[in-house]
Design a protein around this motif. Structure first.
Motif, mmCIF file in Angstrom:
data_model
loop_
_atom_site.group_PDB
_atom_site.id
_atom_site.type_symbol
_atom_site.label_atom_id
_atom_site.label_comp_id
_atom_site.label_asym_id
_atom_site.label_seq_id
_atom_site.Cartn_x
_atom_site.Cartn_y
_atom_site.Cartn_z
ATOM 1 N N SER A 163 0.834 -1.198 0.000
ATOM 2 C CA SER A 163 0.000 0.000 0.000
ATOM 3 C C SER A 163 0.867 1.245 0.000
ATOM 4 O O SER A 163 2.002 1.232 0.468
ATOM 5 C CB SER A 163 -0.885 -0.006 1.256
ATOM 6 N N THR A 222 1.572 4.454 1.801
ATOM 7 C CA THR A 222 1.335 4.846 3.192
ATOM 8 C C THR A 222 2.363 5.881 3.636
ATOM 9 O O THR A 222 3.287 6.216 2.894
ATOM 10 C CB THR A 222 1.348 3.608 4.116
ATOM 11 N N TYR A 261 0.283 -1.847 11.592
ATOM 12 C CA TYR A 261 -0.347 -1.144 10.470
ATOM 13 C C TYR A 261 -1.799 -1.604 10.298
ATOM 14 O O TYR A 261 -2.715 -0.787 10.211
ATOM 15 C CB TYR A 261 0.458 -1.403 9.196
ATOM 16 N N TYR A 302 -5.623 0.323 10.876
ATOM 17 C CA TYR A 302 -6.649 0.498 9.855
ATOM 18 C C TYR A 302 -7.885 -0.370 10.104
ATOM 19 O O TYR A 302 -8.968 -0.027 9.658
ATOM 20 C CB TYR A 302 -6.055 0.276 8.466
#
Length: 162
Positions: free
Chosen positions: A50, A52, A155, A159
C-alpha cells in the motif's frame, strides 16, 4: 457536549451547525494531507502492499505528525472523558442526597459506548504511532530492529480500527 452541556446541546448541534462541523472535519482532513505532498512522505510500502506514510522520510516531520495526529487528540479526548467522569460522580452524590439526576440511563450507556470506542481507537493506533516515534527519534538504530511482522500487525491494527 451532550452530557456536560445538555442545556446547550440543541444549539451546538443544530442541523445547520452539524453540516458546518462535517465540512470543517473534511476540510481539516484534506489540510492534514497537504504537507505529505511537500514532504514526499506518502510512499509505496511493499510490507503492506500500500501507499502509506513513510516514517523514515524526516524525523522532525514524523514526530510532528505523531504528536498532532495521535497524542493531541488522545489528550483532548482524555480531558473530555475526565470532565464527564467528574460530572457523573457529582450527579451520583446528588442522587444520594435526593436531588433529581440530570443523567438518564441511556446517557450513561451512550457514554460507555463512546468510551469503549475511544479506548479501542487508542489501542489500535498506539503501536503504529509508537513505532513511528521510535523510528523518528533514532532511525539508524531502531528501524532495522523492528521486525517486519510487528510493523505489519501494527499497520493493520490501525486500519482495522475503522
Amino acid at each position: 457536549c451532550y452530557i456536560c452541556h445538555n442545556l446547550k446541546y440543541d444549539k451546538l448541534f443544530s442541523n445547520q451547525n452539524t453540516v458546518c462541523y462535517v465540512i470543517l472535519v473534511w476540510s481539516l482532513t484534506v489540510l492534514a494531507i497537504v504537507p505529505n505532498w511537500f514532504m514526499e512522505s506518502l510512499q509505496y510500502d511493499p510490507r503492506v502492499y500500500s501507499c502509506t506514510f513513510a516514517q523514515s522520510v524526516s524525523s522532525s516531520y514524523t514526530i510532528t505528525v505523531v504528536v498532532i495526529h495521535f497524542f493531541v487528540p488522545i489528550a483532548v479526548v482524555t480531558f473530555c472523558y475526565l470532565r464527564i467522569w467528574i460530572l457523573v460522580i457529582q450527579v451520583r452524590r446528588k442522587v444520594k442526597s435526593e436531588v433529581k439526576s440530570r443523567l438518564k440511563p441511556s446517557d450513561m450507556r451512550n457514554f460507555i459506548t463512546m468510551f469503549v470506542v475511544f479506548v479501542l481507537f487508542a489501542i489500535c493506533w498506539a503501536p503504529l504511532n509508537f513505532i513511528g516515534l521510535a523510528v523518528a527519534i533514532d532511525p539508524e538504530t531502531v528501524a532495522p530492529r523492528i521486525p517486519e511482522w510487528l510493523f505489519v500487525v501494527s499497520y493493520f491494527m490501525a486500519y482495522f480500527n475503522s
